[in-house]
Design a protein around this motif. Structure first.
Motif, short mmCIF file in Angstrom:
data_model
loop_
_atom_site.label_atom_id
_atom_site.label_comp_id
_atom_site.label_asym_id
_atom_site.label_seq_id
_atom_site.Cartn_x
_atom_site.Cartn_y
_atom_site.Cartn_z
N HIS A 140 -24.81 -19.32 6.41
CA HIS A 140 -24.65 -17.87 6.37
C HIS A 140 -24.28 -17.33 7.75
O HIS A 140 -23.44 -16.42 7.88
N GLY A 141 -24.89 -17.88 8.76
CA GLY A 141 -24.60 -17.44 10.13
C GLY A 141 -23.16 -17.73 10.53
O GLY A 141 -22.51 -16.89 11.16
N ILE A 142 -22.65 -18.90 10.17
CA ILE A 142 -21.26 -19.26 10.48
C ILE A 142 -20.31 -18.25 9.86
O ILE A 142 -19.33 -17.82 10.49
N ALA A 143 -20.57 -17.87 8.61
CA ALA A 143 -19.70 -16.90 7.92
C ALA A 143 -19.82 -15.52 8.56
O ALA A 143 -18.80 -14.85 8.83
N LEU A 144 -21.03 -15.08 8.83
CA LEU A 144 -21.25 -13.74 9.38
C LEU A 144 -20.59 -13.58 10.74
O LEU A 144 -20.04 -12.52 11.06
N GLU A 145 -20.65 -14.62 11.56
CA GLU A 145 -20.06 -14.51 12.90
C GLU A 145 -18.55 -14.32 12.85
O GLU A 145 -17.96 -13.79 13.79
N GLN A 146 -17.93 -14.75 11.77
CA GLN A 146 -16.49 -14.55 11.63
C GLN A 146 -16.16 -13.31 10.79
O GLN A 146 -15.00 -13.07 10.46
N GLY A 147 -17.20 -12.54 10.43
CA GLY A 147 -16.97 -11.28 9.74
C GLY A 147 -16.99 -11.37 8.22
O GLY A 147 -16.57 -10.42 7.54
N PHE A 148 -17.50 -12.47 7.65
CA PHE A 148 -17.53 -12.64 6.20
C PHE A 148 -18.97 -12.57 5.69
O PHE A 148 -19.81 -13.39 6.08
N ASP A 149 -19.23 -11.59 4.84
CA ASP A 149 -20.56 -11.43 4.27
C ASP A 149 -20.67 -12.27 3.01
O ASP A 149 -19.73 -12.36 2.22
N TYR A 150 -21.82 -12.89 2.82
CA TYR A 150 -22.02 -13.73 1.64
C TYR A 150 -22.57 -12.93 0.46
O TYR A 150 -22.80 -13.47 -0.62
N THR A 151 -22.80 -11.63 0.65
CA THR A 151 -23.21 -10.75 -0.44
C THR A 151 -22.17 -9.65 -0.62
O THR A 151 -21.43 -9.33 0.31
N PHE A 152 -22.13 -9.08 -1.81
CA PHE A 152 -21.20 -8.00 -2.10
C PHE A 152 -21.96 -6.68 -2.22
O PHE A 152 -23.11 -6.66 -2.68
N PRO A 153 -21.32 -5.56 -1.84
CA PRO A 153 -21.94 -4.25 -2.07
C PRO A 153 -22.25 -4.04 -3.55
O PRO A 153 -21.56 -4.59 -4.43
N LYS A 154 -23.25 -3.24 -3.84
CA LYS A 154 -23.71 -3.03 -5.22
C LYS A 154 -22.60 -2.50 -6.12
O LYS A 154 -22.44 -2.97 -7.26
N ASP A 155 -21.80 -1.53 -5.61
CA ASP A 155 -20.77 -0.94 -6.48
C ASP A 155 -19.68 -1.95 -6.82
O ASP A 155 -19.07 -1.89 -7.90
N VAL A 156 -19.42 -2.91 -5.93
CA VAL A 156 -18.43 -3.95 -6.19
C VAL A 156 -18.93 -4.89 -7.29
O VAL A 156 -18.19 -5.24 -8.22
N GLU A 157 -20.19 -5.31 -7.18
CA GLU A 157 -20.78 -6.17 -8.20
C GLU A 157 -20.81 -5.47 -9.56
O GLU A 157 -20.51 -6.09 -10.60
N GLU A 158 -21.12 -4.19 -9.56
CA GLU A 158 -21.20 -3.45 -10.82
C GLU A 158 -19.84 -3.34 -11.50
O GLU A 158 -19.73 -3.49 -12.72
N LEU A 241 -16.54 -23.23 3.13
CA LEU A 241 -17.39 -23.98 4.04
C LEU A 241 -17.67 -25.36 3.44
O LEU A 241 -17.31 -25.63 2.29
N VAL A 242 -18.32 -26.21 4.19
CA VAL A 242 -18.55 -27.58 3.75
C VAL A 242 -19.26 -27.63 2.41
O VAL A 242 -18.91 -28.44 1.54
N ASP A 243 -20.24 -26.76 2.21
CA ASP A 243 -21.10 -26.88 1.02
C ASP A 243 -21.02 -25.69 0.08
O ASP A 243 -21.76 -25.64 -0.90
N ARG A 244 -20.14 -24.73 0.35
CA ARG A 244 -20.10 -23.54 -0.49
C ARG A 244 -18.82 -22.76 -0.27
O ARG A 244 -18.11 -22.95 0.74
#
Length: 654
Positions: A140-158, A241-244
């Protein structure tokens, strides 16, 4: 001071607080003393003023752009307050006001966004990542440091959930070409979850083939002005990423509604071609929205087994796809395309994400088959759009002459004589060299060196062609589940077909192209960082007395870079661990050479190595050279100072 004394470059922090920035115009490396860094952080793009040309010294006058806006590290108490100690040891501690800790506990791993850079770094905790040594926290840290969030905003998921729940309606089917009765299948990796492309095959009465390349109709669901579209614009790409996978779109779309799964009716955007069997010539084409059903989900290996046996489910169709794809490959090769056959390494992980073994992913015929038909669609769609007001292209410019000169010098070291014509090494020469190096230890490293000498492919609305593929017209059209430029391409094609107006003008699309190119590079960095982490973790499990085969992958003034042959785990052999000699680095040729014995180390050289040190937190591996079974590691520093005065002189000269 003239303008030539000012340039922009990437800030690279070295030892003792000294930074180095390379001037691409002069090839000089300018040193920046610690007190003249002006708040720059490692990897930032900065403006530099040369203050002493003779000594190659300068100062930073402006921060052009930040490499990162946030960092991952360990949350700690410090005096009366708190700090984040970044995982990247080249980033100083970040001070966290008490009201910005967001309930983070001491010792947790966290992601902090910088709110102030001067006179010290101050930030706010935006993500708590939990246990510092867990695989999830690292990834998660590797993704966040490059500006990629592993969660989506609520309205996007809805929005995604609502679309998936609704499914395909009669309204969705209206106006589409119904191809559900045409034989269609997908070919993907065994662990794939989203299927964004499928192939269809049909024999026509005139003896020709009707071949369809069907792409998930993402643009039908992800429409301008929606929360899904805003989020896709922000991300522009999935991250592998390697595992996801960190998807561009929520799973309800990427793995569900849009995914071309077996035996499910799906909405597609299709390129349908009439093709002459003998030559592969396209004599008719159609683009538009379709209804399809995939009859079979093949893995690459399953389809390859059928090709090898010449019999099995849809063997006749697979064999024809494979035969025609080889025609297309040869046509591209003759037109001047560069074909690379690199082998990727895949780590096998246990349930905790710890690497336990590695597997080489070789490119087989079914990989190449899919690639060629995706290239066909991308090429033909961009040709179709050449008369449109504008389009989103994937371009690849010709190499720069200074990179070609360096490549020429490197190839000469390996025994390949080349000449520059119009500033580049002729593609036919590079093709010959790649072909001749097959089966040698330097094969993959040589290919990597050629790739690094090329320009980066980017997105733009201004077409100049694709040098590497030898296409005058090329776009990305075939992966809208994971690439936003493909979504834009689909919309623009649909506008041309309908004769309708675009929602946005060319300038807006050009800005999105620039943003997409930047995000693509960030995604590549995240992927490489995840691989590097697993490489370091993997080598950490190895016995330090084991002798490994290695390949020299690069060199610098501090040592030789080496990749362990099986896992491609790269580390460095420091100069003093190469053996007892005075080692010198030639930047022009990229060779490290011993002054006394004449021993050389260059890219592609096979050597034997042992592990000296593995640091998971710093992502560092130090190797030592092994010759005739004996380690060349330097003696302890105290002994070295007493017994090797010539090394003190060499270090001083450096």
């Amino acid at each position: 001071m003239t303008q030539t004394n000012v340039f922009e470059g990437r800030y690279s922090l070295g030892k003792n607080g000294i930074a180095y920035i390379k001037n691409r115009d002069t090839q000089d490396v300018i040193e920046i003393p610690a007190h003249l860094h002006a708040g720059a952080l490692h990897r930032d793009i900065v403006e530099v003023r040369v203050t002493d040309a003779d000594k190659n010294e300068g100062e930073i006058t402006r921060i052009v752009s930040r490499a990162q806006n946030g960092f991952v590290g360990i949350f700690k108490a410090a005096g009366d307050g708190f700090i984040l100690a970044p995982d990247n040891f080249k980033i100083p501690d970040i001070h966290i006001p008490a009201e910005e800790r967001n309930d983070t506990e001491i010792g947790e791993k966290a992601f902090v966004e910088i709110t102030s850079y001067e006179p010290k770094l101050i930030g706010t905790v935006t993500k708590r990542l939990g246990s510092p040594n867990s695989n999830d926290a690292y990834m998660h840290g590797i993704a966040l440091e490059q500006g990629f969030d592993y969660t989506f905003p609520k309205d996007v998921e809805e929005e995604a959930d609502e679309l998936e729940k609704k499914g395909i309606t009669d309204t969705d089917r209206e106006g589409r070409r119904d191809m559900r009765d045409t034989l269609t299948f997908t070919i993907d990796p065994a662990d794939a979850k989203d299927f964004d492309d499928a192939l269809s095959f049909k024999k026509l009465d005139n003896g020709n083939y009707e071949i369809g390349i069907h792409i998930a109709d993402v643009s039908y669901y992800v429409r301008p002005g929606t929360a899904l579209d805003r989020e896709a614009q922000k991300r522009t790409t999935s991250v592998y990423l390697v595992d996801r996978t960190i998807p561009m779109l929520p799973e309800g779309l990427s793995n569900g509604l849009c995914s071309l799964r077996e035996n499910e009716e799906k909405l597609a955007y299709s390129s349908v071609f009439e093709i002459v069997p003998g030559t592969g010539e396209v004599v008719g084409e159609w683009f538009g929205r379709t209804l399809i059903t995939s009859n079979k989900r093949f893995t690459y290996e399953e389809a390859q087994d059928i090709l090898d046996a010449g019999t099995g489910l849809y063997a006749e169709e697979l064999l024809e796809f494979n035969r025609i794809s080889k025609i297309y490959t040869e046509n591209r090769y003759q037109a001047g395309a560069l074909n690379f056959e690199t082998h990727e390494v895949k780590f096998i992980l246990d349930d905790d994400g710890v690497p336990v073994s590695v597997k080489v992913k070789e490119r087989i015929d079914t990989n190449k088959l899919i690639e060629e038909f995706m290239l066909l669609a991308n090429n033909r769609v961009s040709k179709y759009m050449k008369d449109a007001p504008f389009f989103v292209y994937r371009i690849h410019d010709k190499p720069e002459i200074d990179r070609m000169e360096k490549l020429q010098a490197f190839l000469e070291l390996l025994g390949y004589q080349t000449e520059l014509k119009d500033g580049i090494i002729p593609v036919k020469e590079l093709q010959r060299i790649i072909r001749e190096s097959e089966g040698t230890a330097s094969y993959e490293t040589l290919q990597t060196s050629i790739v690094r000498s090329m320009q980066k492919a980017v997105y733009t609305t201004n077409n100049i062609g694709h040098f590497g593929l030898a296409f005058e017209h090329y776009s990305h059209f075939t992966s809208p589940i994971r690439r936003y430029p493909d979504v834009l391409a689909h919309r623009l094609v649909e506008h041309k077909i309908k004769g309708s107006e675009n929602e946005n003008n060319q300038q807006w699309h050009e800005e999105m192209c620039g943003h997409s190119s930047e995000q693509e590079q960030r995604a590549v960095t995240a992927e490489r960082n995840s691989i590097k982490l697993k490489q370091v973790e993997y080598m950490k499990t190895k016995d330090i007395n084991t002798i490994f085969e290695g390949i020299v992958t690069g060199a610098g003034k501090f040592g030789v870079f080496v990749a362990e042959a099986e896992s491609r785990s790269e580390g460095m052999i420091r100069l003093h661990d190469l053996g007892d000699d005075l080692w010198q680095y030639d930047e022009k040729t990229g060779v490290v050479k011993g002054r006394n014995k004449g021993t050389t180390f260059k890219i592609g050289d096979p050597i034997h190595i042992k592990i000296k040190r593995v640091d998971v937190e710093k992502r560092l591996i130090d190797y030592v050279l092994v010759v005739d079974g004996k380690s060349q590691a330097a003696p302890p520093r105290e002994h070295r100072r007493k017994s090797s005065p010539h090394k003190r002189k060499f270090n001083k000269d450096k």
